[in-house]
Design an enzyme around this catalytic site. Sequence first.
Site, PDB file in Angstrom:
ATOM      1  N   ASN A  19       0.856  -1.176   0.000  1.00 50.04           N
ATOM      2  CA  ASN A  19       0.000   0.000   0.000  1.00 50.04           C
ATOM      3  C   ASN A  19       0.896   1.231   0.000  1.00 50.04           C
ATOM      4  OD1 ASN A  19       0.766   0.543   2.726  1.00 50.04           O
ATOM      5  ND2 ASN A  19      -0.941  -0.663   3.511  1.00 50.04           N
ATOM      6  N   ASN A  53      -4.952  -8.619   9.366  1.00 51.33           N
ATOM      7  CA  ASN A  53      -3.764  -8.261   8.599  1.00 51.33           C
ATOM      8  C   ASN A  53      -3.366  -6.816   8.868  1.00 51.33           C
ATOM      9  OD1 ASN A  53      -4.880  -6.364   6.327  1.00 51.33           O
ATOM     10  ND2 ASN A  53      -6.351  -8.028   6.528  1.00 51.33           N
ATOM     11  N   LYS A 100      -1.252  -0.924  32.869  1.00 48.91           N
ATOM     12  CA  LYS A 100      -1.533   0.492  33.058  1.00 48.91           C
ATOM     13  C   LYS A 100      -2.378   1.035  31.909  1.00 48.91           C
ATOM     14  CE  LYS A 100       1.755   3.275  34.265  1.00 48.91           C
ATOM     15  NZ  LYS A 100       3.051   3.994  34.257  1.00 48.91           N
ATOM     16  N   TYR A 157      -4.054  -3.051  -4.575  1.00 41.86           N
ATOM     17  CA  TYR A 157      -2.729  -2.736  -4.046  1.00 41.86           C
ATOM     18  C   TYR A 157      -1.766  -2.426  -5.192  1.00 41.86           C
ATOM     19  CZ  TYR A 157      -4.175  -4.373   0.565  1.00 41.86           C
ATOM     20  OH  TYR A 157      -4.810  -4.505   1.769  1.00 41.86           O
ATOM     21  N   LYS A 183     -12.536  -1.283  -3.466  1.00 46.26           N
ATOM     22  CA  LYS A 183     -11.616  -0.284  -2.921  1.00 46.26           C
ATOM     23  C   LYS A 183     -10.218  -0.507  -3.471  1.00 46.26           C
ATOM     24  CE  LYS A 183     -10.067  -0.314   1.457  1.00 46.26           C
ATOM     25  NZ  LYS A 183     -10.179  -0.278   2.922  1.00 46.26           N
ATOM     26  N   MET A 184      -9.514   0.601  -3.753  1.00 46.58           N
ATOM     27  CA  MET A 184      -8.153   0.541  -4.265  1.00 46.58           C
ATOM     28  C   MET A 184      -7.256   1.472  -3.449  1.00 46.58           C
ATOM     29  SD  MET A 184      -8.479   2.847  -7.745  1.00 46.58           S
ATOM     30  CE  MET A 184      -6.745   3.322  -7.778  1.00 46.58           C
ATOM     31  N   LYS A 185      -5.962   1.233  -3.525  1.00 44.85           N
ATOM     32  CA  LYS A 185      -4.983   2.032  -2.797  1.00 44.85           C
ATOM     33  C   LYS A 185      -4.580   3.273  -3.591  1.00 44.85           C
ATOM     34  CE  LYS A 185      -4.851  -0.932   0.534  1.00 44.85           C
ATOM     35  NZ  LYS A 185      -5.442  -0.589   1.850  1.00 44.85           N
ATOM     36  N   ASP A 214      -8.099   4.473  -0.684  1.00 48.55           N
ATOM     37  CA  ASP A 214      -7.490   4.355   0.642  1.00 48.55           C
ATOM     38  C   ASP A 214      -6.026   4.782   0.579  1.00 48.55           C
ATOM     39  OD1 ASP A 214      -6.599   3.594   3.137  1.00 48.55           O
ATOM     40  OD2 ASP A 214      -7.010   1.456   2.888  1.00 48.55           O
ATOM     41  N   ALA A 215      -5.678   5.827   1.361  1.00 50.17           N
ATOM     42  CA  ALA A 215      -4.308   6.346   1.381  1.00 50.17           C
ATOM     43  C   ALA A 215      -3.471   5.773   2.516  1.00 50.17           C
ATOM     44  CB  ALA A 215      -4.328   7.868   1.483  1.00 50.17           C
ATOM     45  N   ASN A 216      -4.074   4.970   3.386  1.00 51.27           N
ATOM     46  CA  ASN A 216      -3.343   4.304   4.474  1.00 51.27           C
ATOM     47  C   ASN A 216      -2.527   5.276   5.335  1.00 51.27           C
ATOM     48  OD1 ASN A 216      -3.362   1.835   2.205  1.00 51.27           O
ATOM     49  ND2 ASN A 216      -3.778   1.219   4.318  1.00 51.27           N
ATOM     50  N   GLU A 240     -10.346   7.323   2.156  1.00 44.44           N
ATOM     51  CA  GLU A 240     -10.010   6.659   3.422  1.00 44.44           C
ATOM     52  C   GLU A 240      -8.626   7.046   3.941  1.00 44.44           C
ATOM     53  OE1 GLU A 240      -9.361   2.048   4.970  1.00 44.44           O
ATOM     54  OE2 GLU A 240     -10.877   2.485   3.448  1.00 44.44           O
ATOM     55  N   GLU A 266      -9.139   2.402  11.367  1.00 44.45           N
ATOM     56  CA  GLU A 266      -8.649   1.034  11.467  1.00 44.45           C
ATOM     57  C   GLU A 266      -7.373   0.934  12.292  1.00 44.45           C
ATOM     58  OE1 GLU A 266      -5.935  -0.308   7.847  1.00 44.45           O
ATOM     59  OE2 GLU A 266      -7.831   0.526   7.098  1.00 44.45           O
ATOM     60  N   ASP A 293     -11.339  -1.820  14.270  1.00 45.08           N
ATOM     61  CA  ASP A 293     -11.299  -3.267  14.049  1.00 45.08           C
ATOM     62  C   ASP A 293     -11.134  -3.957  15.400  1.00 45.08           C
ATOM     63  OD1 ASP A 293     -10.550  -5.892  13.471  1.00 45.08           O
ATOM     64  OD2 ASP A 293      -9.120  -5.349  11.916  1.00 45.08           O
ATOM     65  N   HIS A 323     -12.614  -2.557   9.558  1.00 39.96           N
ATOM     66  CA  HIS A 323     -11.496  -3.110   8.799  1.00 39.96           C
ATOM     67  C   HIS A 323     -11.335  -4.586   9.160  1.00 39.96           C
ATOM     68  CE1 HIS A 323      -7.157  -4.239   9.191  1.00 39.96           C
ATOM     69  NE2 HIS A 323      -7.036  -3.690   8.003  1.00 39.96           N
ATOM     70  N   GLU A 342     -15.551  -5.041   5.917  1.00 43.78           N
ATOM     71  CA  GLU A 342     -14.589  -5.166   4.830  1.00 43.78           C
ATOM     72  C   GLU A 342     -14.444  -6.621   4.411  1.00 43.78           C
ATOM     73  OE1 GLU A 342     -10.367  -3.046   3.799  1.00 43.78           O
ATOM     74  OE2 GLU A 342     -10.622  -3.768   5.839  1.00 43.78           O
ATOM     75  N   SER A 343     -13.970  -6.836   3.196  1.00 43.25           N
ATOM     76  CA  SER A 343     -13.714  -8.177   2.687  1.00 43.25           C
ATOM     77  C   SER A 343     -12.439  -8.150   1.853  1.00 43.25           C
ATOM     78  CB  SER A 343     -14.886  -8.664   1.826  1.00 43.25           C
ATOM     79  OG  SER A 343     -14.605  -9.902   1.219  1.00 43.25           O
ATOM     80  N   TYR A 344     -11.670  -9.249   1.919  1.00 45.29           N
ATOM     81  CA  TYR A 344     -10.444  -9.390   1.126  1.00 45.29           C
ATOM     82  C   TYR A 344     -10.525 -10.656   0.270  1.00 45.29           C
ATOM     83  CZ  TYR A 344      -8.172  -5.832   4.026  1.00 45.29           C
ATOM     84  OH  TYR A 344      -7.837  -4.672   4.668  1.00 45.29           O
TER      85      TYR A 344
END
Length: 390
Positions: A19, A53, A100, A157, A183-185, A214-216, A240, A266, A293, A323, A342-344
């Site tokens: 990504n 993941n 803590k 990706y 969705k794409m990166k 999605d820019a992660n 995203e 996420e 998540d 996520h 989400e799904s992969y």
Amino acid sequence: MRIVDIRHITVPIASQMANAFINFSKMDVSVLAIVTDEIRDGKPVVGYGFNSNGRYAQPGILSHRIIPRVLEADPDSLIDPGTGHLDPERIWAAAMTNEKPGGHGDRAVAVGILDMAAWDLAAKLAGVSVQNLMAARSPVGLGTPLDRVWVYAAGGYYYPDRGIDALCSEMLGYVDLGYRTVKMKIGGAPLAEDLARIEAVLNVLPDGCSLAVDANGRFDVDVAVEYAQALAPLPLHWYEEPVDPLDFQGLAATAAHYPGTLATGENLLSRQEAANLVHFGGLRSDRDVLQMDSALSYGFTEYQRTLAMLDKNGWKAERCVPHGGHQFNLAIAAACGLGGSESYPGIFEPFGGFADGDHVLDGYITLPDVPGIGLEAKDSLRPVFAQLET
């Protein structure tokens, strides 16, 4: 009824894809089994869990702190007196003894792995699906879970040997599987190149389908805003994680320049971080999406408290789309009425994807009605679990 052992292994899910921030060439996950002295059908009842993941395996924290605390706890302290069964919330409390406040990160992942296994175990002991157990038992449950859940296909990706044609073919493949949102990166290439990739996918998607990007968390605020202004005219499902997960000021600045839907969360690993997100991140509860998540943030035991906090602050469960792309978050979505999951498809195997025989139809999927999460209903997971049997 007693826990007789808690075992874990590290399993690779390495891939050459990347990504905007990381490649997955060294990625792995922890897989954990809670073994009990309860015998059914000639075998001990066992609960299984693993992390999503994107966060690495947690063998050190599990072995050094989390598992020993549970095994050393008074066995009766882990039992729900109402059912006589092992209780996920009591197991969670034992695991968190002498921890803590703060210091989330990898600890949140390790506890999330254990908690998934504890809920799988509790549902098996009760003889019901985990979504039915959570829907009936949790204060944020629906009472009766949803029959089906909206899902979207995450992929797109960056690969060293794939161009725009391969990206478009991948996205159309998800549509062929029944998904209606893909969705794409972005952020791993210059803006002009990313825009070309996005527009190519938008041009090939059939009517009724949509694209998220999605820019992660790759961008600083200036670049995030630059992308927001370039993306605003496009019919995107959402934009995203434009900035670092904890850069709430930067996120708010991005939101001010992006009238469409933003999605993030996420990489927030605690209820307190989620509270800061909705207080200070500039997000809009009528359109934006929260992606916390459970498997990375202390499990469903804590996630239900996160949902209660969100509701108190004007965020409905329908705005949450976790996520992870695994069966546990799918079950939580059904139990608590979340907006989806989400799904992969075909990625991060064998942990991504859902039960065999459950197919996506017009963007929705049903859940297996079997005791537990239904992880054993995925054939590719069985060899992994077999490694934990002795």
